[in-house]
Design a protein around this motif. Structure first.
Motif, PDB file in Angstrom:
ATOM      1  N   SER A  29     -23.708  53.180  32.643  1.00 15.83           N
ATOM      2  CA  SER A  29     -23.133  53.264  31.296  1.00 15.83           C
ATOM      3  C   SER A  29     -24.142  52.769  30.258  1.00 15.83           C
ATOM      4  O   SER A  29     -24.178  53.281  29.136  1.00 15.83           O
ATOM      5  CB  SER A  29     -21.791  52.532  31.196  1.00 15.83           C
ATOM      6  OG  SER A  29     -21.925  51.167  31.379  1.00 15.83           O
ATOM      7  N   TYR A  32     -26.639  55.592  29.351  1.00 19.04           N
ATOM      8  CA  TYR A  32     -26.109  56.616  28.451  1.00 19.04           C
ATOM      9  C   TYR A  32     -25.493  56.042  27.180  1.00 19.04           C
ATOM     10  O   TYR A  32     -25.173  56.786  26.259  1.00 19.04           O
ATOM     11  CB  TYR A  32     -25.025  57.433  29.163  1.00 19.04           C
ATOM     12  CG  TYR A  32     -25.503  58.163  30.383  1.00 19.04           C
ATOM     13  CD1 TYR A  32     -26.451  59.169  30.292  1.00 19.04           C
ATOM     14  CD2 TYR A  32     -25.000  57.855  31.638  1.00 19.04           C
ATOM     15  CE1 TYR A  32     -26.891  59.849  31.425  1.00 19.04           C
ATOM     16  CE2 TYR A  32     -25.420  58.530  32.771  1.00 19.04           C
ATOM     17  CZ  TYR A  32     -26.366  59.522  32.658  1.00 19.04           C
ATOM     18  OH  TYR A  32     -26.794  60.197  33.767  1.00 19.04           O
ATOM     19  N   GLY A  33     -25.270  54.733  27.172  1.00 22.94           N
ATOM     20  CA  GLY A  33     -24.526  54.132  26.070  1.00 22.94           C
ATOM     21  C   GLY A  33     -25.223  52.925  25.485  1.00 22.94           C
ATOM     22  O   GLY A  33     -26.418  52.962  25.200  1.00 22.94           O
ATOM     23  N   GLU A  34     -24.469  51.859  25.346  1.00 27.00           N
ATOM     24  CA  GLU A  34     -24.952  50.653  24.684  1.00 27.00           C
ATOM     25  C   GLU A  34     -25.248  49.557  25.700  1.00 27.00           C
ATOM     26  O   GLU A  34     -24.543  49.440  26.708  1.00 27.00           O
ATOM     27  CB  GLU A  34     -23.891  50.178  23.684  1.00 27.00           C
ATOM     28  CG  GLU A  34     -23.643  51.212  22.605  1.00 27.00           C
ATOM     29  CD  GLU A  34     -22.405  50.952  21.770  1.00 27.00           C
ATOM     30  OE1 GLU A  34     -21.538  50.149  22.182  1.00 27.00           O
ATOM     31  OE2 GLU A  34     -22.297  51.572  20.699  1.00 27.00           O
ATOM     32  N   PRO A 126     -23.142  61.288  32.714  1.00 25.83           N
ATOM     33  CA  PRO A 126     -22.340  60.475  31.786  1.00 25.83           C
ATOM     34  C   PRO A 126     -20.847  60.790  31.885  1.00 25.83           C
ATOM     35  O   PRO A 126     -20.013  59.891  31.762  1.00 25.83           O
ATOM     36  CB  PRO A 126     -22.910  60.819  30.409  1.00 25.83           C
ATOM     37  CG  PRO A 126     -23.652  62.089  30.584  1.00 25.83           C
ATOM     38  CD  PRO A 126     -24.109  62.126  32.011  1.00 25.83           C
ATOM     39  N   ILE A 130     -17.898  58.094  32.801  1.00 23.06           N
ATOM     40  CA  ILE A 130     -16.689  57.945  31.975  1.00 23.06           C
ATOM     41  C   ILE A 130     -15.431  58.056  32.834  1.00 23.06           C
ATOM     42  O   ILE A 130     -14.507  57.248  32.715  1.00 23.06           O
ATOM     43  CB  ILE A 130     -16.684  58.982  30.832  1.00 23.06           C
ATOM     44  CG1 ILE A 130     -17.744  58.604  29.788  1.00 23.06           C
ATOM     45  CG2 ILE A 130     -15.299  59.099  30.194  1.00 23.06           C
ATOM     46  CD1 ILE A 130     -18.021  59.681  28.751  1.00 23.06           C
ATOM     47  N   ASP A 148     -17.363  50.442  27.308  1.00 22.27           N
ATOM     48  CA  ASP A 148     -18.459  51.218  27.898  1.00 22.27           C
ATOM     49  C   ASP A 148     -18.284  52.710  27.607  1.00 22.27           C
ATOM     50  O   ASP A 148     -19.245  53.399  27.249  1.00 22.27           O
ATOM     51  CB  ASP A 148     -18.538  51.001  29.413  1.00 22.27           C
ATOM     52  CG  ASP A 148     -19.089  49.637  29.797  1.00 22.27           C
ATOM     53  OD1 ASP A 148     -19.670  48.943  28.936  1.00 22.27           O
ATOM     54  OD2 ASP A 148     -18.937  49.266  30.977  1.00 22.27           O
ATOM     55  N   GLY A 151     -19.120  53.426  24.029  1.00 26.32           N
ATOM     56  CA  GLY A 151     -20.570  53.387  23.841  1.00 26.32           C
ATOM     57  C   GLY A 151     -21.243  54.663  24.314  1.00 26.32           C
ATOM     58  O   GLY A 151     -22.125  55.202  23.641  1.00 26.32           O
ATOM     59  N   ILE A 152     -20.823  55.160  25.468  1.00 29.88           N
ATOM     60  CA  ILE A 152     -21.390  56.409  25.985  1.00 29.88           C
ATOM     61  C   ILE A 152     -21.067  57.559  25.043  1.00 29.88           C
ATOM     62  O   ILE A 152     -21.934  58.377  24.714  1.00 29.88           O
ATOM     63  CB  ILE A 152     -20.868  56.714  27.406  1.00 29.88           C
ATOM     64  CG1 ILE A 152     -21.355  55.669  28.406  1.00 29.88           C
ATOM     65  CG2 ILE A 152     -21.303  58.114  27.859  1.00 29.88           C
ATOM     66  CD1 ILE A 152     -20.668  55.725  29.761  1.00 29.88           C
ATOM     67  N   ARG A 154     -20.433  57.486  21.871  1.00 30.85           N
ATOM     68  CA  ARG A 154     -21.146  57.372  20.594  1.00 30.85           C
ATOM     69  C   ARG A 154     -22.632  57.695  20.748  1.00 30.85           C
ATOM     70  O   ARG A 154     -23.191  58.464  19.989  1.00 30.85           O
ATOM     71  CB  ARG A 154     -20.980  55.967  20.006  1.00 30.85           C
ATOM     72  CG  ARG A 154     -19.633  55.739  19.335  1.00 30.85           C
ATOM     73  CD  ARG A 154     -19.572  54.394  18.622  1.00 30.85           C
ATOM     74  NE  ARG A 154     -19.638  53.257  19.527  1.00 30.85           N
ATOM     75  CZ  ARG A 154     -18.594  52.772  20.211  1.00 30.85           C
ATOM     76  NH1 ARG A 154     -17.401  53.330  20.084  1.00 30.85           N
ATOM     77  NH2 ARG A 154     -18.740  51.733  21.006  1.00 30.85           N
ATOM     78  N   VAL A 155     -23.275  57.101  21.754  1.00 30.36           N
ATOM     79  CA  VAL A 155     -24.721  57.232  21.912  1.00 30.36           C
ATOM     80  C   VAL A 155     -25.118  58.599  22.463  1.00 30.36           C
ATOM     81  O   VAL A 155     -26.105  59.192  22.035  1.00 30.36           O
ATOM     82  CB  VAL A 155     -25.277  56.104  22.815  1.00 30.36           C
ATOM     83  CG1 VAL A 155     -26.736  56.326  23.161  1.00 30.36           C
ATOM     84  CG2 VAL A 155     -25.080  54.752  22.138  1.00 30.36           C
ATOM     85  N   SER A 156     -24.348  59.117  23.398  1.00 30.81           N
ATOM     86  CA  SER A 156     -24.706  60.374  24.073  1.00 30.81           C
ATOM     87  C   SER A 156     -23.805  61.533  23.672  1.00 30.81           C
ATOM     88  O   SER A 156     -23.661  62.506  24.430  1.00 30.81           O
ATOM     89  CB  SER A 156     -24.651  60.172  25.593  1.00 30.81           C
ATOM     90  OG  SER A 156     -25.569  59.191  25.996  1.00 30.81           O
TER      91      SER A 156
END
Length: 189
Positions: A29, A32-34, A126, A130, A148, A151-152, A154-156
């Motif tokens: 996570s 792919y995320g924060e 990702p 999730i 988590d 974050g995924i 938002r970022v990916s």
């Protein structure tokens, strides 16, 4: 030992023994995320009896705790066992691949992610991270899984196949959680 060193040790051992694997959980996570703090690595392996002695040999008892009995029990139950580095407090949660349609899909969708400039590992996609985070949320209710997931997403965002997640959410009984995640994301939470 740092988490990245432990990841390197794990990936080297699994690839040397030709054990199919997927890095998942918080390490995936974060890929792919924060970022967030974690002291463990989650890995799903397609392990069988012929791999046990080789795996034990890759993690010396002077540095690591790894139980032959725990590995064999996990193989029988399709459960999990741990590899622990007592000096650092870091651990690896090793989950045996269950052979379900979802597990087979996860392995087919694996992605090579470089965690150093020269070294990569097989990570769960990702979408599959999730889906597993939603399963863990359903089982234990921990908000860290929802954070988590957020974050995924938002970022990916541009690389997420939401239709795949929706299809598996229906098949795995996670639709209610997935819909709630999407509502939270739209509300800006």
């Amino acid at each position: 030992m740092e988490l990245q060193e432990l990841l390197e040790r794990l990936v080297t051992a699994l690839e040397r023994l030709r054990i199919p694997y997927l890095i998942t959980g918080s390490v995936a996570s974060m890929a792919y995320g924060e970022p967030r703090l974690t002291n463990d690595i989650d890995v799903v392996v397609d392990l069988n009896e012929t791999h046990v002695q080789g795996l034990l040999a890759q993690f010396s008892p002077e540095q690591f705790y790894l139980s032959d009995e725990a590995i064999r029990d996990a193989l029988v139950r399709k459960g999990q066992f741990n590899i622990i580095h007592p000096a650092s407090g870091l651990k690896i949660d090793v989950m045996i691949q269950k052979g379900t349609p979802f597990e087979e899909s996860r392995f087919k969708r694996a992605r090579l992610i470089h965690y150093t400039d020269v070294r990569g590992a097989s990570f769960a996609s990702p979408e599959d991270v999730i889906l597993k985070k939603m399963e863990y949320y359903r089982e234990g209710g921990s908000e860290k899984h929802l954070r988590d997931i957020g974050g995924i997403l938002r970022v990916s965002a541009g690389m997420i196949d939401e239709s795949y997640i929706g299809e598996w959410a229906d098949r795995l009984g996670l639709r209610e959680i997935w819909d709630a995640v999407l509502r939270r994301l739209q509300a800006g939470d």
